[in-house]
Write an enzyme that holds these catalytic residues in place. Structure first.
Site, mmCIF file in Angstrom:
data_model
loop_
_atom_site.group_PDB
_atom_site.id
_atom_site.type_symbol
_atom_site.label_atom_id
_atom_site.label_comp_id
_atom_site.label_asym_id
_atom_site.label_seq_id
_atom_site.Cartn_x
_atom_site.Cartn_y
_atom_site.Cartn_z
ATOM 1 N N THR A 1 12.971 -1.883 4.426
ATOM 2 C CA THR A 1 13.207 -1.028 5.607
ATOM 3 C C THR A 1 14.311 -1.288 6.570
ATOM 4 O OG1 THR A 1 12.097 -0.571 7.653
ATOM 5 C CG2 THR A 1 11.604 -2.761 6.756
ATOM 6 N N ASP A 2 14.776 -0.461 7.256
ATOM 7 C CA ASP A 2 15.983 -0.531 8.282
ATOM 8 C C ASP A 2 15.326 -1.590 9.416
ATOM 9 O OD1 ASP A 2 14.405 1.221 9.474
ATOM 10 O OD2 ASP A 2 15.820 2.480 10.006
ATOM 11 N N LYS B 1 9.182 -8.393 5.969
ATOM 12 C CA LYS B 1 9.902 -7.585 4.976
ATOM 13 C C LYS B 1 11.484 -8.353 5.144
ATOM 14 C CE LYS B 1 9.574 -4.108 3.012
ATOM 15 N NZ LYS B 1 8.739 -3.949 1.812
HETATM 16 P P1 NAD Z 1 1.895 2.519 2.422
HETATM 17 O O1 NAD Z 1 1.367 1.441 3.309
HETATM 18 O O2 NAD Z 1 1.774 3.883 2.303
HETATM 19 O O3 NAD Z 1 1.538 1.938 1.000
HETATM 20 C C1 NAD Z 1 1.569 0.714 0.455
HETATM 21 C C2 NAD Z 1 0.786 0.492 -1.041
HETATM 22 O O4 NAD Z 1 0.718 -0.766 -1.196
HETATM 23 C C3 NAD Z 1 -0.829 0.973 -0.817
HETATM 24 O O5 NAD Z 1 -1.085 1.887 -1.938
HETATM 25 C C4 NAD Z 1 -1.580 -0.355 -0.919
HETATM 26 O O6 NAD Z 1 -2.753 -0.022 -1.466
HETATM 27 C C5 NAD Z 1 -0.780 -1.213 -1.728
HETATM 28 N N1 NAD Z 1 -0.897 -2.670 -1.369
HETATM 29 C C6 NAD Z 1 -0.789 -3.316 -0.383
HETATM 30 N N2 NAD Z 1 -1.023 -4.393 -0.473
HETATM 31 C C7 NAD Z 1 -1.057 -4.603 -1.628
HETATM 32 C C8 NAD Z 1 -1.149 -5.798 -2.467
HETATM 33 N N3 NAD Z 1 -1.341 -7.209 -2.164
HETATM 34 N N4 NAD Z 1 -1.099 -5.630 -3.855
HETATM 35 C C9 NAD Z 1 -0.984 -4.498 -4.580
HETATM 36 N N5 NAD Z 1 -0.787 -3.359 -3.755
HETATM 37 C C10 NAD Z 1 -0.957 -3.600 -2.491
HETATM 38 O O7 NAD Z 1 3.386 2.130 2.372
HETATM 39 P P2 NAD Z 1 4.757 3.113 2.398
HETATM 40 O O8 NAD Z 1 5.030 3.822 3.615
HETATM 41 O O9 NAD Z 1 4.610 3.951 1.220
HETATM 42 O O10 NAD Z 1 5.709 1.894 2.048
HETATM 43 C C11 NAD Z 1 6.274 1.612 0.521
HETATM 44 C C12 NAD Z 1 7.321 0.645 0.743
HETATM 45 O O11 NAD Z 1 8.359 1.115 1.308
HETATM 46 C C13 NAD Z 1 6.745 -0.798 1.592
HETATM 47 O O12 NAD Z 1 7.514 -1.723 0.979
HETATM 48 C C14 NAD Z 1 7.614 -0.447 2.822
HETATM 49 O O13 NAD Z 1 7.867 -1.514 3.639
HETATM 50 C C15 NAD Z 1 8.896 0.516 2.456
HETATM 51 N N6 NAD Z 1 9.417 1.224 3.440
HETATM 52 C C16 NAD Z 1 8.574 2.096 4.042
HETATM 53 C C17 NAD Z 1 9.266 3.159 5.108
HETATM 54 C C18 NAD Z 1 8.398 4.501 5.827
HETATM 55 O O14 NAD Z 1 8.689 4.980 6.446
HETATM 56 N N7 NAD Z 1 7.208 4.507 5.313
HETATM 57 C C19 NAD Z 1 10.611 3.101 5.333
HETATM 58 C C20 NAD Z 1 11.515 2.371 4.754
HETATM 59 C C21 NAD Z 1 10.783 1.265 3.755
#
Ligand code: NAD
Ligand code: TYD
Length: 371
Positions: free
Chosen positions: A150-151, A180
């Site tokens: 993430t940013d 992160k």
């Molecule tokens: P989300 O919370 O919607 O999904 C996370 C998923 O990970 C879920 O399906 C959950 O069941 C699974 N999970 C959690 N703990 C776990 C574990 N211990 N073992 C296996 N699975 C596990 O998150 P998202 O928004 O889809 O984000 C996905 C990735 O992208 C993350 O790493 C987040 O940091 C990064 N990210 C998100 C955004 C955003 O705007 N949502 C922006 C930049 C980066």
């Protein structure tokens, strides 16, 4: 790094098709969109999803893929080393797209422990398992490990500061972004120390289909449709750089396929919007798409609530590197993307209504003190 391993990391990703990909967190928001993107773009490839199905994971999201022979779902924890070891070998995985995480800042303030466990220990477990597997592989030169981040690791910008670049120093302010940041450093260190072909992406705020209701955009869409209050933190002047999730997934696929191991790529929408303007715009869009809303005008639902502790004021991404080096740029404007997203929440009530469980309502009411 040894010259031998250095040579391995400069080889192209999986020249042999079909490729065999592990997507962690594939039942979450971005992960599930990436699964659909990947199998849509490369239908010959195989995708294994490993997901613990926490509150944020939803097996239903992937249900249409259950009969696809190139797809397998395994419910499990990324911290479970024996499971990860077994799955890598069982499915002959050649690349990992690591998205599993605890992802919500507000929850990290209420309970940071799970963030350290999944985001730091979980990423470490995956990196170690993948390193061991890579060391034993016959064709390690085509392997890749994409760490999706993430940013928010870069901290907060003042209104006139230039946008984050890949060389902006890390300054995480929430337990989420700190965890992160820790995992980013591990992914980087595994390249520099062991030559493991890791790549890191740091992306701005995503929005689109399959987004869990607690995040700003789905929360506002759902509350507008239900006639519930729209909680805006602080003065509503915080700025986020919004990116449609499909654009992000295209960027992730491009980095995995063409990015240089050891490199970081920032991904962003070049769409800076103040929270209050975004919420107002969503009210207007849904007024237009769903004329019989329970509360009209929907802007009457806007309620300023106490600010999030440590609330970062502004995020903005300079995505020049991925544009110059990999030819990626966002294709969906914020006006277009918000309309598509609002329409999706209107059309997919059977997806989100079951998520508003008594357990979730309790968390939500406690957080916003809105009951
Ligand atoms: P989300 O919370 O919607 O999904 C996370 C998923 O990970 C879920 O399906 C959950 O069941 C699974 N999970 C959690 N703990 C776990 C574990 N211990 N073992 C296996 N699975 C596990 O998150 P998202 O928004 O889809 O984000 C996905 C990735 O992208 C993350 O790493 C987040 O940091 C990064 N990210 C998100 C955004 C955003 O705007 N949502 C922006 C930049 C980066
Ligand atoms: P969020 O979707 O939680 O993403 P992040 O905190 O990771 O950027 O929040 C986006 C912005 O919206 C952030 O500035 C906090 C704000 N916000 C509200 O004002 N009200 C809300 O109910 C939520 C969930 C977020």
């Amino acid at each position: 790094m040894s010259a031998e391993r250095n040579a391995l990391t400069s080889s192209p990703f999986s020249p042999d098709s079909p490729r065999r990909l592990l997507i962690t967190g594939g039942a979450g928001f971005i992960g599930s969109n990436l699964v659909y993107h990947w199998l849509g773009a490369y239908p010959q490839d195989f995708v294994l999803v490993l997901d613990a199905l926490t509150y944020a994971g939803n097996r239903q999201t992937l249900q249409p893929l259950e009969s696809n022979p190139n797809f397998r779902f395994v419910q499990g924890d990324i911290c479970d080393r024996a499971l990860v070891d077994r799955l890598l070998r069982e499915e002959n995985i050649t690349a990992v797209a690591h998205l599993a995480a605890e992802s919500h800042v507000d929850r990290s303030i209420l309970g940071p422990g799970a963030f350290v466990q999944t985001n730091v220990v979980g990423t470490f477990t995956l990196l170690e398992a993948f390193r061991q597997y890579w060391l034993e592989a016959e064709k390690p030169e085509s392997f890749r490990f994409l760490h999706v981040s993430t940013d928010e690791v870069y901290g907060s910008l003042a209104p006139t500061d230039p946008a984050f670049t890949e060389t902006t120093p890390y300054a995480p302010n929430s337990p989420y972004s700190a965890s992160k940041a820790g995992s980013d450093h591990l992914a980087r260190a595994y390249f520099h120390t062991y030559g493991l072909p890791t790549l890191i992406t740091n992306c701005s705020n995503n929005y689109g289909p399959f987004h869990f209701p607690e995040k700003l955009i789905p929360l506002m869409c759902i509350n507008i449709l239900l006639g519930k209050k729209l909680p805006v933190y602080g003065d509503g002047q915080n700025v986020r750089d919004w990116l449609y999730v499909e654009d992000h997934c295209r960027g992730l696929a491009q980095v995995l396929r063409q990015g240089a191991p050891g490199e970081t790529y920032n991904i962003g929408g070049n769409n800076e919007v103040k929270n209050i303007d975004l919420v107002t715009l969503l009210c207007e869009i849904l007024e237009d798409l769903a004329p019989s809303l329970p509360v009209h005008p929907a802007t009457d639902l806007i309620t300023f609530v106490p600010d999030r502790p440590g609330h970062d004021r502004r995020y903005a991404i300079d995505a020049g590197k991925i544009r110059r080096e990999l030819g990626w740029s966002p294709q969906v404007t914020v006006a277009e993307g918000l309309r598509k997203t609002a329409q999706w929440y209107l059309d997919h009530q059977s997806w989100w209504r079951p998520l508003l469980s008594p357990e979730y309502q309790e968390y939500y009411n406690k957080l916003y003190k809105l009951s």
